[in-house]
Design an enzyme around this catalytic site. Structure first.
Site, mmCIF file in Angstrom:
data_model
loop_
_atom_site.group_PDB
_atom_site.id
_atom_site.type_symbol
_atom_site.label_atom_id
_atom_site.label_comp_id
_atom_site.label_asym_id
_atom_site.label_seq_id
_atom_site.Cartn_x
_atom_site.Cartn_y
_atom_site.Cartn_z
ATOM 1 N N CYS A 167 0.843 -1.194 0.000
ATOM 2 C CA CYS A 167 0.000 0.000 0.000
ATOM 3 C C CYS A 167 0.874 1.239 0.000
ATOM 4 O O CYS A 167 2.075 1.178 0.241
ATOM 5 C CB CYS A 167 -0.892 0.007 1.235
ATOM 6 S SG CYS A 167 -1.801 -1.533 1.512
ATOM 7 N N ARG A 180 3.220 0.704 -6.914
ATOM 8 C CA ARG A 180 3.380 -0.259 -5.826
ATOM 9 C C ARG A 180 2.286 -1.322 -5.845
ATOM 10 O O ARG A 180 2.412 -2.353 -5.186
ATOM 11 C CB ARG A 180 3.377 0.469 -4.485
ATOM 12 C CG ARG A 180 4.565 1.392 -4.305
ATOM 13 C CD ARG A 180 4.442 2.220 -3.049
ATOM 14 N NE ARG A 180 4.544 1.426 -1.849
ATOM 15 C CZ ARG A 180 5.669 1.199 -1.196
ATOM 16 N NH1 ARG A 180 6.799 1.692 -1.653
ATOM 17 N NH2 ARG A 180 5.690 0.483 -0.096
ATOM 18 N N TRP A 203 -3.861 -2.147 -0.973
ATOM 19 C CA TRP A 203 -3.751 -3.476 -1.577
ATOM 20 C C TRP A 203 -4.409 -4.435 -0.599
ATOM 21 O O TRP A 203 -3.949 -4.607 0.521
ATOM 22 C CB TRP A 203 -2.279 -3.830 -1.795
ATOM 23 C CG TRP A 203 -2.012 -5.066 -2.591
ATOM 24 C CD1 TRP A 203 -1.957 -5.173 -3.946
ATOM 25 C CD2 TRP A 203 -1.718 -6.369 -2.073
ATOM 26 N NE1 TRP A 203 -1.647 -6.462 -4.301
ATOM 27 C CE2 TRP A 203 -1.499 -7.211 -3.180
ATOM 28 C CE3 TRP A 203 -1.618 -6.901 -0.793
ATOM 29 C CZ2 TRP A 203 -1.185 -8.570 -3.039
ATOM 30 C CZ3 TRP A 203 -1.315 -8.249 -0.647
ATOM 31 C CH2 TRP A 203 -1.102 -9.063 -1.766
ATOM 32 N N ASN A 256 -0.391 0.893 6.400
ATOM 33 C CA ASN A 256 0.212 -0.205 5.642
ATOM 34 C C ASN A 256 0.612 -1.287 6.641
ATOM 35 O O ASN A 256 1.148 -0.977 7.700
ATOM 36 C CB ASN A 256 1.477 0.249 4.904
ATOM 37 C CG ASN A 256 1.187 1.266 3.828
ATOM 38 O OD1 ASN A 256 0.038 1.488 3.457
ATOM 39 N ND2 ASN A 256 2.232 1.882 3.315
ATOM 40 N N GLY A 257 0.422 -2.538 6.278
ATOM 41 C CA GLY A 257 0.816 -3.634 7.164
ATOM 42 C C GLY A 257 -0.378 -4.466 7.578
ATOM 43 O O GLY A 257 -1.459 -4.396 6.984
ATOM 44 N N GLU A 311 14.379 -16.815 -13.903
ATOM 45 C CA GLU A 311 14.014 -15.402 -13.972
ATOM 46 C C GLU A 311 13.194 -15.115 -15.224
ATOM 47 O O GLU A 311 12.236 -14.337 -15.189
ATOM 48 C CB GLU A 311 15.268 -14.536 -13.922
ATOM 49 C CG GLU A 311 15.038 -13.057 -14.216
ATOM 50 C CD GLU A 311 14.128 -12.346 -13.235
ATOM 51 O OE1 GLU A 311 13.747 -11.190 -13.522
ATOM 52 O OE2 GLU A 311 13.796 -12.926 -12.173
ATOM 53 N N LYS A 357 9.397 -13.520 -15.246
ATOM 54 C CA LYS A 357 9.008 -12.300 -15.957
ATOM 55 C C LYS A 357 7.795 -12.554 -16.837
ATOM 56 O O LYS A 357 6.865 -11.748 -16.888
ATOM 57 C CB LYS A 357 10.169 -11.794 -16.821
ATOM 58 C CG LYS A 357 11.217 -11.019 -16.080
ATOM 59 C CD LYS A 357 10.674 -9.678 -15.607
ATOM 60 C CE LYS A 357 11.511 -9.175 -14.455
ATOM 61 N NZ LYS A 357 11.347 -9.922 -13.206
ATOM 62 N N GLU A 407 4.557 -13.076 -14.672
ATOM 63 C CA GLU A 407 4.086 -11.982 -13.833
ATOM 64 C C GLU A 407 3.529 -10.814 -14.632
ATOM 65 O O GLU A 407 2.677 -10.089 -14.125
ATOM 66 C CB GLU A 407 5.170 -11.518 -12.861
ATOM 67 C CG GLU A 407 6.351 -10.808 -13.453
ATOM 68 C CD GLU A 407 7.396 -10.441 -12.392
ATOM 69 O OE1 GLU A 407 7.032 -10.308 -11.209
ATOM 70 O OE2 GLU A 407 8.567 -10.288 -12.749
ATOM 71 N N HIS A 447 13.711 -36.234 -17.135
ATOM 72 C CA HIS A 447 13.309 -36.903 -15.900
ATOM 73 C C HIS A 447 11.889 -36.530 -15.484
ATOM 74 O O HIS A 447 11.575 -36.504 -14.294
ATOM 75 C CB HIS A 447 14.292 -36.564 -14.781
ATOM 76 C CG HIS A 447 15.671 -37.084 -15.014
ATOM 77 N ND1 HIS A 447 15.966 -38.427 -15.045
ATOM 78 C CD2 HIS A 447 16.842 -36.440 -15.263
ATOM 79 C CE1 HIS A 447 17.255 -38.596 -15.278
ATOM 80 N NE2 HIS A 447 17.805 -37.398 -15.427
ATOM 81 N N LYS A 475 4.909 -3.764 -5.976
ATOM 82 C CA LYS A 475 6.344 -3.558 -6.149
ATOM 83 C C LYS A 475 7.117 -3.877 -4.879
ATOM 84 O O LYS A 475 8.088 -4.613 -4.900
ATOM 85 C CB LYS A 475 6.605 -2.105 -6.570
ATOM 86 C CG LYS A 475 8.072 -1.786 -6.820
ATOM 87 C CD LYS A 475 8.619 -2.561 -7.994
ATOM 88 C CE LYS A 475 10.031 -2.167 -8.344
ATOM 89 N NZ LYS A 475 10.580 -3.023 -9.412
#
Length: 608
Positions: free
Chosen positions: A2, A27, A74, A100-101, A483, A487, A490, A506, A603
């Site tokens: 947030c 964010r 958020w 926030n939290g 990575e 990308k 997401e 395998h 973010k």
């Protein structure tokens, strides 16, 4: 996740609040709101489910006040809705809170407050704070005392800003696990959860520590602890430019940041290469040669892309310094009661420097007597302050949720660490010069890859409609594959999996079909023949292959190929990753995704 902004001074607070929230949109959030108080008393609130632009449209022209707080939410407790959006008020509409939290004992506090007559209008844990502070403020105490008393009953993480209709000459803020930054202006003060909301107005900032509060007035601030002890915080100067927070003519921040990588790598390397002794200058590590020689193991801690950058870093350290190294998700580390060894060096990785899981892992290591270094991008951030030393990336602000330039600069930082450690151990001057030369060449080689953006866009459009994609690589290439898959999923929402190329037979080979293409990393190294054999196994099962390589494979082994300039083998992963960033970006654009703000993601992850 947030975002928080606040203003107090002689001007109308609303324009700053709305602009500040807009600068925090990257964010990740689902609703937004503002509250202002004037000199004549009373609090006006507007909040909406949706974007900051929707909030701005809902704010009336006469919505004015010289003291105000704002928030982008958020969702954690309760669905995205107007009612659950912040700010939250007590029943008398005297106290407004943004938060926030997560308040872990919110249900217990809610039940007690409801029994005392509080009426709740939302499903959020944050509303508990408003009622709790109001209960103490009703006893006639100063706002900071009411906030301090309320927080004494709270278990959890928070960054908060509190407004009192009866004391509009101040804003009280507090931090525990979620960032709060004060901005110092000329007879005005600002507050934000991220400096990006402040840089247009001031470069002088103060970062609160965990367990610290501040009373903010137009003419200054006072900081103190939860037990009322005064603290002394000196301002620091933000060196990021306001232009860094604009798209600069690019369609998206993500594309801009991908193209900024030659410059960000140059900044990460700046002043750190020692050609005379074929090593790296890293005074910020706060470790001398004797201490470094006593290190027997390196453990790297990060989340998401930082974790994958740590995997690349671990390989660099093992190859160049011959010290055992391992990367582990910070989010898992502290929950397994880790053994902290005196001869192990721990390295925490975070672009924001505020990632809660990583910060908690750092605190766990330090609690048990371990030594921790930080590799972070944000100066003055919590992880940077908590660590014993480290490296700032100097990559510049990264606005898009998906990390690109910070990821690349992180791997460059690990290359510097590995070079520095290696030259103190057994890396020869000749090999040191080889790595120094390769590092200096990276920015121009990245530019070569970026010049292929249009061609990669064509490939992305062809592959974007696939039901999913497989990413494979061997040894140095495997973290690149991980990575790359991260990308793609997401920002394009295309399912992607990464496997070591040697593991394909395998189990995962059962998935190969024309509908599931494979992105294969095929560097020209000692494993080239084995990688080509793997491509043959995929093609024999009618799989499509997009190779990222130094040399074009035979047509029968790859349907398409992206060529990448050759570096030294240890640094090849850096360049092999750049096309995968462009592939993910262009696939997301082709599919019409919200590239900079992908759904469900944020973010800076400051909650568990």
């Amino acid at each position: 996740m947030c975002g928080i902004v606040a203003y107090i001074g002689p001007k109308d607070a609303t324009p700053f609040l709305l602009e500040g929230l807009a600068r925090l949109e990257y964010r990740g959030y689902d609703s937004a709101g503002v509250a202002v108080a004037g000199r004549t008393g009373g609090i006006k609130v507007r909040k909406v489910k949706g974007r900051v632009a929707d909030l701005a449209a809902a704010v009336p022209a006469r919505f004015k006040g010289s003291t105000g707080i704002g928030h982008t939410r958020w969702a954690t407790h309760g669905v995205p809705s107007d009612a659950n959006a912040h700010p939250h008020l007590d029943n008398a509409e005297r106290i407004a809170v943004v938060h926030n939290g997560i308040i872990e004992n919110a249900d217990e506090l809610r039940a007690k407050l409801a029994a005392d007559g509080a009426v709740f209008r939302s499903e959020t844990d944050t509303e508990v704070l408003g009622h709790l502070i109001a209960a103490h403020a009703a006893e006639g105490v100063e706002l900071e005392e009411a906030v301090r008393a309320a927080l004494g009953k709270v278990v959890g993480t928070y960054g908060i800003a509190v407004l009192d209709a009866e004391q509009p000459d101040r804003i009280v803020v507090a931090r525990n696990g979620s960032p709060i930054v004060l901005g110092i202006g000329e007879k005005e003060m600002f507050v934000a959860s991220d400096v990006s909301a402040l840089v247009r107005y001031t470069r002088q900032v103060v970062h609160l520590e965990d367990g610290e509060l501040a009373t903010v007035r137009a003419d200054g601030f006072r900081t103190f602890t939860e037990d009322a002890r005064t603290t002394h915080r000196q301002p620091s100067t933000v060196d990021w430019e306001i232009d860094s927070y604009d798209t600069g003519g690019y369609e998206h921040f993500l594309l801009k940041e991908i193209h900024e990588q030659p410059g960000s790598v140059e900044r990460t390397l700046g002043g750190r290469l020692d050609e005379r002794f074929a090593t790296a200058h890293l005074g910020g590590l706060n470790l001398d040669a004797r201490e470094l020689r006593e290190i027997r193991r390196v453990k790297i801690l990060g989340c998401g892309s930082a974790y994958y950058a740590g995997e690349m870093g671990a390989q660099l350290i093992e190859e160049l310094a011959r010290i055992p190294a391992h990367s582990e998700p910070a989010s898992e580390f502290r929950y397994r009661n880790p053994v902290i060894e005196a001869d192990t060096l721990y390295i925490a990785v975070s672009q924001s420097g505020e990632t809660y899981d990583t910060l908690a892992a750092v605190q766990e290591v330090k609690r048990k007597g371990g030594r921790v270094l930080g590799v972070v991008n944000t100066v003055g951030s919590a992880i940077a302050r908590e660590c014993d030393g480290g490296i700032y990336l100097h990559a510049g602000p990264e606005i898009s949720v998906a990390s690109t330039k910070a990821f690349t600069s992180t791997v460059v930082a690990f290359a510097l660490i590995a070079l520095h450690f290696g030259r103190i151990h057994d890396l020869s001057p000749a090999d040191g010069r080889r790595i120094v030369s390769a590092l200096k060449a990276l920015p121009d080689q990245i530019r070569e890859v970026l010049a292929q953006s249009d061609a990669i866009a064509g490939l992305a459009a062809e592959y974007a409609g696939s039901e999913g994609m497989m990413f494979i690589g061997r040894v140095r290439g495997y973290p690149v594959a991980r990575e790359g898959a991260q990308k793609l999923k997401e920002i394009s929402y295309v399912h992607a999996e990464a496997y070591p190329a040697s593991e394909l037979k395998h189990g995962p080979l059962a998935l190969i079909s024309p509908e599931l293409p494979t992105v294969a990393l095929v560097p020209d190294d000692e494993l080239l023949d084995k990688n080509l054999t793997t491509l043959g196994e995929i093609k024999a099962r009618s799989g499509r292959v997009l190779a990222v390589a130094h040399r074009r494979p035979e047509a029968k082994l790859a349907d398409h190929c992206i060529l990448v300039p050759k570096s030294e083998p240890e640094l090849d992963p850096l360049l092999l990753n750049i096309p995968l960033q462009l592939l993910a970006y262009h696939a997301a654009v082709a599919l019409g995704r919200d590239v900079d703000k992908p759904r469900n993601l944020a973010k800076s992850v400051t909650v568990e």
